[in-house]
Each structure stands twice: as C-alpha cells, then as structure tokens.
Design a protein around this motif. Structure first.
Motif, PDB file in Angstrom:
ATOM      1  N   PHE A 172       0.830  -1.210   0.000  1.00  0.00           N
ATOM      2  CA  PHE A 172       0.000   0.000   0.000  1.00  0.00           C
ATOM      3  C   PHE A 172       0.856   1.248   0.000  1.00  0.00           C
ATOM      4  CE2 PHE A 172      -1.714   3.448   2.554  1.00  0.00           C
ATOM      5  CZ  PHE A 172      -2.894   3.734   1.884  1.00  0.00           C
ATOM      6  N   SER A 203      -4.235  -2.919  -2.233  1.00  0.00           N
ATOM      7  CA  SER A 203      -5.385  -2.038  -2.403  1.00  0.00           C
ATOM      8  C   SER A 203      -6.511  -2.469  -1.481  1.00  0.00           C
ATOM      9  CB  SER A 203      -5.872  -2.077  -3.855  1.00  0.00           C
ATOM     10  OG  SER A 203      -4.811  -1.792  -4.736  1.00  0.00           O
ATOM     11  N   LEU A 218       2.672   1.878  -3.323  1.00  0.00           N
ATOM     12  CA  LEU A 218       1.750   2.352  -4.355  1.00  0.00           C
ATOM     13  C   LEU A 218       1.313   3.787  -4.075  1.00  0.00           C
ATOM     14  CD1 LEU A 218      -0.409  -0.866  -4.729  1.00  0.00           C
ATOM     15  CD2 LEU A 218       1.170   0.082  -6.428  1.00  0.00           C
ATOM     16  N   HIS A 219       1.000   4.067  -2.836  1.00  0.00           N
ATOM     17  CA  HIS A 219       0.557   5.401  -2.456  1.00  0.00           C
ATOM     18  C   HIS A 219       1.620   6.445  -2.800  1.00  0.00           C
ATOM     19  CE1 HIS A 219      -1.020   8.684  -0.032  1.00  0.00           C
ATOM     20  NE2 HIS A 219       0.133   8.744   0.604  1.00  0.00           N
ATOM     21  N   ARG A 273       3.281  -3.838 -11.082  1.00  0.00           N
ATOM     22  CA  ARG A 273       2.297  -3.036 -10.363  1.00  0.00           C
ATOM     23  C   ARG A 273       1.029  -3.831 -10.066  1.00  0.00           C
ATOM     24  NH1 ARG A 273       0.974   2.263  -9.265  1.00  0.00           N
ATOM     25  NH2 ARG A 273       3.030   2.896  -9.945  1.00  0.00           N
ATOM     26  N   GLN A 274       0.671  -4.677 -10.992  1.00  0.00           N
ATOM     27  CA  GLN A 274      -0.575  -5.427 -10.840  1.00  0.00           C
ATOM     28  C   GLN A 274      -0.571  -6.292  -9.571  1.00  0.00           C
ATOM     29  OE1 GLN A 274      -1.426  -7.838 -14.257  1.00  0.00           O
ATOM     30  NE2 GLN A 274      -3.623  -7.929 -13.829  1.00  0.00           N
ATOM     31  N   HIS A 309       2.176   6.947  -6.526  1.00  0.00           N
ATOM     32  CA  HIS A 309       1.072   7.728  -7.072  1.00  0.00           C
ATOM     33  C   HIS A 309       1.268   9.216  -6.822  1.00  0.00           C
ATOM     34  CE1 HIS A 309      -3.231   9.149  -7.202  1.00  0.00           C
ATOM     35  NE2 HIS A 309      -3.101   8.530  -8.350  1.00  0.00           N
ATOM     36  N   GLU A 351      -0.781  -4.186  -6.518  1.00  0.00           N
ATOM     37  CA  GLU A 351      -2.142  -3.690  -6.300  1.00  0.00           C
ATOM     38  C   GLU A 351      -3.068  -4.784  -5.781  1.00  0.00           C
ATOM     39  OE1 GLU A 351      -2.980  -1.908 -10.071  1.00  0.00           O
ATOM     40  OE2 GLU A 351      -2.354   0.093  -9.392  1.00  0.00           O
ATOM     41  N   ARG A 352      -2.819  -5.992  -6.229  1.00  0.00           N
ATOM     42  CA  ARG A 352      -3.630  -7.105  -5.728  1.00  0.00           C
ATOM     43  C   ARG A 352      -3.479  -7.221  -4.214  1.00  0.00           C
ATOM     44  NH1 ARG A 352      -2.794 -12.199  -4.679  1.00  0.00           N
ATOM     45  NH2 ARG A 352      -0.647 -12.177  -5.408  1.00  0.00           N
TER      46      ARG A 352
END
Lengths: 223, 223
Positions: free
Chosen positions: A149, A222, A152-153, A214-215, A156, A218-219
């Motif tokens: 998390f 997220s 990714l955060h 990334r996938q 972004h 994210e799995r």
DNA sequence: CGTAGAGTTGATCAAACTCAAGTATGGTGG
DNA sequence: CCACCATACTTGAGTTTGATCAACTCTACG
C-alpha cells in the motif's frame, strides 16, 4: 506575490506554491534535522520547496509514528492555520528547502480572501482522508499489505508531481521510515522487501524505487 | 434558527447544535442500520441528536475499520461540506435520531457567514488530530495499550457532554466495535477486558462502563 | 584503514489470531 | 409460560505473524 526564487522553482505550479501563499523567505534544513518540533506554538507557515520530509508523533519512549510523508509543494502543517495546537513534528528526510511565511500574514489574507480558506480546508480534508486510509491499512492489513500500500501510495503521489519513466521513482525513504509509518520493525520491513524483490515485483536501490509488477502489488496493497 | 424539537434537546448547547446549523427535519435510524453509505454523494448534512454511531471504511473482504465514534452533537460527515467525495459509511450503534439539513442550504450560509466555515474547519482539524492519535496507538501499541487508550478517550468525550458520577459511563459499544476500531479480534478484546476486570481497573456491564482505576489505565493507555 | 549507518539473515520467542466449544441473555412464536 | 433461536461473550488449545536478539555484510566517509 511574485517571487524571485519561486519564479524558477520546478514546483511553482504544484501544491500551495500554485496559490501564491508564499513569501520570499526561505530556510534550508539538513537531512535528519527537525523542521518544526512538537508542542511548539508556531508563528510561521512552511511550504516544502525541495526534498522530502515526514510528519510524526513521538511517544513517551523511543517509539514514533510517522503520520505522513511530505513532498515538494506540500504545506507542512496546514492545521496550524486553523488551531494553535500543533501536536506533531516534521523531520527532514533529505536536505530540504522550505518557504517560510508568517502565520499572521496568512491569517490576515484569510479575512479578505475566502477562496484561500477554502483551499486550506480542502487540503486538511485531503490529509484526513489520507490518514484514514493509512489507519485502515495499518489496523487491518498484514505486513505485506501495508508495505505494498505505501509503495503504491507514494508512487502515485510522485507521479502527480513529476514525469515518471519506466516506473522509476525518486525514493529517499530508509527502511526505518517505512517501519515507523506502518507500525513494523525495520528488520521485518527488510524481509518483506526482500521477498517482493525475489518475486520480481519491485526493488529499491540507491534511492530509486522501481516498480516491476504493479498489478501484483495492487492485488496485495489495495482496499 | 430556533427549532421546536431542538428547543428541548438536552444536547442543544453541545457540538453543532449549539451553532444553529440544523433545520427542522429529523430521521430515526435503528441500531445496526447505516445512516449514510460509502461512495454515496450526499446532498444532506447530518447532525447526531441522540444515540451513538460509528464511521467506518469497508475493505474488499469482510474486514472493516472503524474510524471514529460519533456521540450526540457530532456532525456525521463535516468533510462532505468541503469535498464531494465521502469515502466512509456511518453505522448506527444504538437507535439514533439525526437532524437532516440540505447541503446546499448550509453551503449558501458559508458564503455569507465566514465564522461558520471556520467552525467546520476547526471541527475537521480536530477530527484529523483524533485520527492521528488513533493511528499512532494502533500502529505502536499493544492490545492492552490500544484498549486502555480507547476507553479513556471515550470516557473523556462522554464527560465533556454530560454529567458523570462515580466514573460510570453510558457505553453501548460491543466488543466487536472495539475490535474493529483497534485492529484486533473480538476474541482478543474479550480476553484483555477480562484481564482489566480481574485487575480491578474497569468493567463493562449491561451497557455501562465503570472505571475503577483510572490511574493504571492512564499508565498503560497514554502517550 | 577504521568507524558509523543501513541493510541482510538466522534463530528464537511472544503477542495475537484461529478454531472450537461452551455459557448467558433476550426476543419470538407456539 | 415455556421452548427455541440468535446474538454476545467467554474460555481453551494450537498456530501464525511479526518482534527480538545477534551476527554479519556493504558502503560511504573521515
């Protein structure tokens, strides 16, 4: 409102710099130093021009909780404009340049320019939502979920501010900082990052984060 | 601004009711029902008149994070006045009465009455500080520390709203709710509460919390 | 070189989770 | 009024996740 230094700042269109809140004063803070300290009633308002910082609360013992990371264009303590009590410190994670404005001057502008107060309210609201999401993942997620998390955060947020190629991101955080933000130990952060690396999902090397899958991240990371 | 029902409300001087934001419309929501749902763009502003509620975020699976508890006088989603996106739901923990105002009407008053916007900003800032403290204790504290913190936090909030005698507090939370707020399982909450009870620190019986040794709870549950 | 800081890796341990079976309570329908 | 059920809570046994402790590597820097 125009400003010699801000005029050439790469972040002039980003965050609070875009709203012309800043005055012409600046301050340099070295990596590892505090920019503002807990319980210190602030007469100043800071906007981060360059470098990264972290807002944190210190506990009675050595434990500390990082509440959020600050990137160029972020205001250090927008809540300081609303209430007097600032109950967290800000630590420079890299060498940092901040823009310093007097709180009184900004407060005076509040009276006349309602849109300015609106901007601040929106920024505090966004901070609240961000903090809620962090709380949620920290309280409900495993170590892997929390770290995915956060990665990714941050990726972004970096992407919103600058052009990113090949999923490579400037990433000055130490594992210690990740641990302090997520309620983990640095040792365990190291292990989880090693396993992400081994799975070919991501790697951090020499201050650069590279996201390779990334996938999968994210799995895991997220809501 | 005067209001037939609010005129006799015991919370008329508390929270947002004291600011005359409310209109005359009301709604009753039963225990266990949602007052507002996630991702539902709200055209209404709610103030809690009676009963307790909890704001929470739901994850993809069955996990949920309670972000905060709402007591009489609290506005359900002050952030809804600032940004359109509401990303949490509100659950009635008891049977609840809420005051319903139209968002547009409140927004119009914002234009003319700057102090009103200030009140909202302060309330959001306070929410942010509260969430940060919860994040800190959840990320850094043991189960005992988290639970002691929550008990103290709630007792403090109740005390601000009503006269409390002999450290006895109205306390409608289920262990499930404590667990959802603190990132624990209900089973473990039960064990920790049993041990607090055995040590003579506190007990919860029949919807009433009694604090028997505040000092020990504070030793564990403060920053 | 020598030292300090950051990260890695292994072995052991403890806090909290999971699963499961039990009690107590209140509400509902016959 | 009682039997039944659902819900909340309790308690025990076994497991897992992440913490702790410790040794080691690597790099930067004086």
């Amino acid at each position: 409102m125009s400003n010699a230094l801000c005029g050439t700042c790469p972040n002039r269109d980003v965050g609070f710099c875009a709203h012309g809140i800043a005055e012409r004063r600046f301050r340099i803070v070295r990596r590892g130093q505090l920019i503002t300290a807990q319980n210190e009633p602030s007469q100043e308002v800071f906007v981060l021009c360059e470098g990264w910082a972290a807002q944190f609360m210190a506990l009675a013992d050595t434990r500390r909780q990082i509440l959020g990371f600050l990137l160029p264009g972020d205001m250090l303590t927008p809540t300081g404009l609303v209430s007097d009590r600032i109950d967290c410190s800000v630590l420079a994670l890299t060498d940092v340049q901040v823009n310093v404005s007097s709180r009184a001057a900004v407060a005076t502008r509040f009276e006349r320019e309602a849109w300015l107060q609106r901007i601040i309210s929106e920024s505090i609201t966004e901070k609240l939502n961000e903090t809620r999401r962090l709380l949620t993942i920290v309280a409900q997620g495993s170590a892997e979920e929390r770290i995915a998390f956060l990665i990714l955060h941050l990726s972004h947020r970096i992407k919103r501010r600058s052009v990113v190629r090949e999923e490579r991101y400037f990433f000055p955080l130490l594992q210690q900082h990740i641990a302090d933000a997520l309620g983990l130990t640095p040792v365990h952060v190291s292990r989880v990052l090693a396993s992400f690396r081994a799975r070919g999902w991501m790697q951090i090397y020499d201050g650069v984060l590279q996201i390779l899958n990334r996938q999968e991240l994210e799995r895991i990371g997220s809501f």
